[in-house]
Design an enzyme around this catalytic site. Sequence first.
Site, short mmCIF file in Angstrom:
data_model
loop_
_atom_site.label_atom_id
_atom_site.label_comp_id
_atom_site.label_asym_id
_atom_site.label_seq_id
_atom_site.Cartn_x
_atom_site.Cartn_y
_atom_site.Cartn_z
N HIS A 188 -1.98 18.51 -8.38
CA HIS A 188 -0.93 17.53 -8.08
C HIS A 188 -1.03 16.29 -8.95
O HIS A 188 -0.03 15.61 -9.18
CB HIS A 188 -0.93 17.18 -6.60
N GLU A 429 6.31 30.25 -0.97
CA GLU A 429 5.15 29.94 -1.82
C GLU A 429 3.91 30.70 -1.38
O GLU A 429 2.81 30.45 -1.88
CB GLU A 429 4.89 28.43 -1.88
N ASP A 453 2.08 27.34 -5.81
CA ASP A 453 1.25 27.97 -4.81
C ASP A 453 1.45 29.48 -4.79
O ASP A 453 0.51 30.24 -4.53
CB ASP A 453 1.53 27.39 -3.41
N CYS A 500 11.35 25.35 -7.25
CA CYS A 500 10.94 23.94 -7.38
C CYS A 500 9.51 23.81 -7.91
O CYS A 500 9.01 22.71 -8.08
CB CYS A 500 11.10 23.19 -6.07
C1 PEP Z 1 4.73 24.72 -5.28
O1 PEP Z 1 3.76 25.12 -4.64
O2 PEP Z 1 5.22 25.33 -6.24
C2 PEP Z 1 5.38 23.44 -4.93
C3 PEP Z 1 6.52 23.07 -5.46
O3 PEP Z 1 4.73 22.60 -4.08
P1 PEP Z 1 3.40 21.80 -4.45
O4 PEP Z 1 3.20 21.90 -5.93
O5 PEP Z 1 3.63 20.40 -4.01
O6 PEP Z 1 2.36 22.50 -3.67
MG MG Z 2 3.19 24.21 -2.77
#
Ligand code: PEP
Ligand code: MG
Length: 538
Positions: A188, A429, A453, A500
């Site tokens: 992140h 995910e 994920d 996303c």
């Molecule tokens: C993902 O897992 O692709 C996602 C968009 O959420 P995060 O990266 O915040 O886990």
């Molecule tokens: Mg995620």
Amino acid sequence: MEQYNGRSVNGGIASAPIKIYRKEEVRIRREHVADTDAEIGRLELAIIELSDEFRRLADRAGENVGEDDAELFNAYIMILRDEIFIGTVKETIKNERINAEFAVMRVAQGIAEMFSAMEEEYMRSRAADMEDVADRLTRVLIGESSRPFAIDEPCILVAEDLSPAETVTLDKHLIQGIVTVKGSVTSHTAILARMMDIPAMVGVPLDLRSIKSGQMAVLDGFNGVFITNPDFETLVKTKNRMEELARESEELLSYRDLESITTDGKSISLLANVASTRDLDAVEKSGADGIGLFRSEFLYLEGRSFPDEEKQYRAYRKVLETMGDKPVVIRTMDIGADKQPDYFGVEAEENPALGFRAIRICLKKPEIFKVQLRAILRASVYGNAKILYPMVTCTWELEWIERVLKETVEELEKEGVPYKIPLQGIMIETPAAAVTADLLAEKTGFFSIGTNDLVQYTMALDRQNGMLDDFYRPKETAIKRMIEFTVKSAHENGILCGVCGELAADISMTRFFIDIGMDALSVSPGFILKLKKHIRSL
Ligand code: PEP
Ligand code: MG
């Protein structure tokens, strides 16, 4: 001049002095003082100095950041004026003949403990404010900067490692680039660097003892190269390249109001991923069709205590009002794994990525989940909101969510508070969700595929582990099949599906996404125009 190679997490070029980030803790010892009046004088001077600083920070927050921060610093000034707090500190210095910093820390701890034990959430969150003010006041007293880490001029931030909670609280407008020794490209922290649209690298083999803050450096995020003490020729080349990039960004602005459509007439929505209301200017500049992912958990990571309903309501309402009719997908808090607020008190887990996170926390702690749902439902009156639930694995969880939502709605009804129930969707995910997308699609309003994920769980690959970056292959058939099945299941059930995760921004995947009928791609605001330019050339 020294050159280091590492893994790029975001392109771009920066040239600025280094600022080294170190996690520091202040150690305060109890000391006997002979002249207690002089000690109280020292305390009073420190209070004046800190109050002035809070006033400056409140003004700056009002101008640049957001009202919330301005309010916070004004509340901090009130704490410094609080007779009970300051009066007790002075008495303690006098009666026990001890040093001011120790007295401040002890009295503040006592008051904070009293607040923490209180029923009301509002009072409990005052405990963290008290501790923060006391921490800053002791720093001033021992002659350090009042903030644990302050950035006062443009810099390239260099750190051993950065957690998402640390990254989100950094003073972003002065950071020109980020370099870390540890870290992985899908963490992140890396995602935040992309959202900030600054060059960033991880896995740079630096010995932080051998460099100093203030030393000049150049960061080439395209090629994963970091240079300290650059020579004149490198500086000139860098400057030219930066000017060239600025011209390219300027040129991209001409795509802002154009449609996101291929030459053979296939269109796809381009949405923005955001982490805070501070990202809204970048969204505006990008001409995004909406917000495809508001990572609400960063509201929880920014502060030192739970954001209460009012704070969350104001943030969601601000995003919704700014976006007008455009959709805003608010993801309920995806806390857990690497996103851990200190105050949450989740016990250390053996496998946090497979642990107590996201929707699991929400369902097991409905008192926390309901605060967020209430804030979202109330704010939804002001725009085109959608709710997105993270880490769902099966339909049974959806039934549980439904029950908590129903109770929340009943409470709002009973109180006569205006609200609106937005369309609700889920993140795909986990492999479990992807392979049962046909069943889930019957029970939910839309899908958003979280490839970060989905890849981690499908390929059995810890996204936090930088040693595995070479194995991180999000374009493998296993992933493509899951994505294809998810879109197909969505469309067979008449619901929309987007991506996303970071893969949405990979232009070598755009043709694939368009061919399988993906409805939307949600990416960092700084990437939208590049992606649109690419789509219009297909
Ligand atoms: C993902 O897992 O692709 C996602 C968009 O959420 P995060 O990266 O915040 O886990
Ligand atoms: Mg995620």
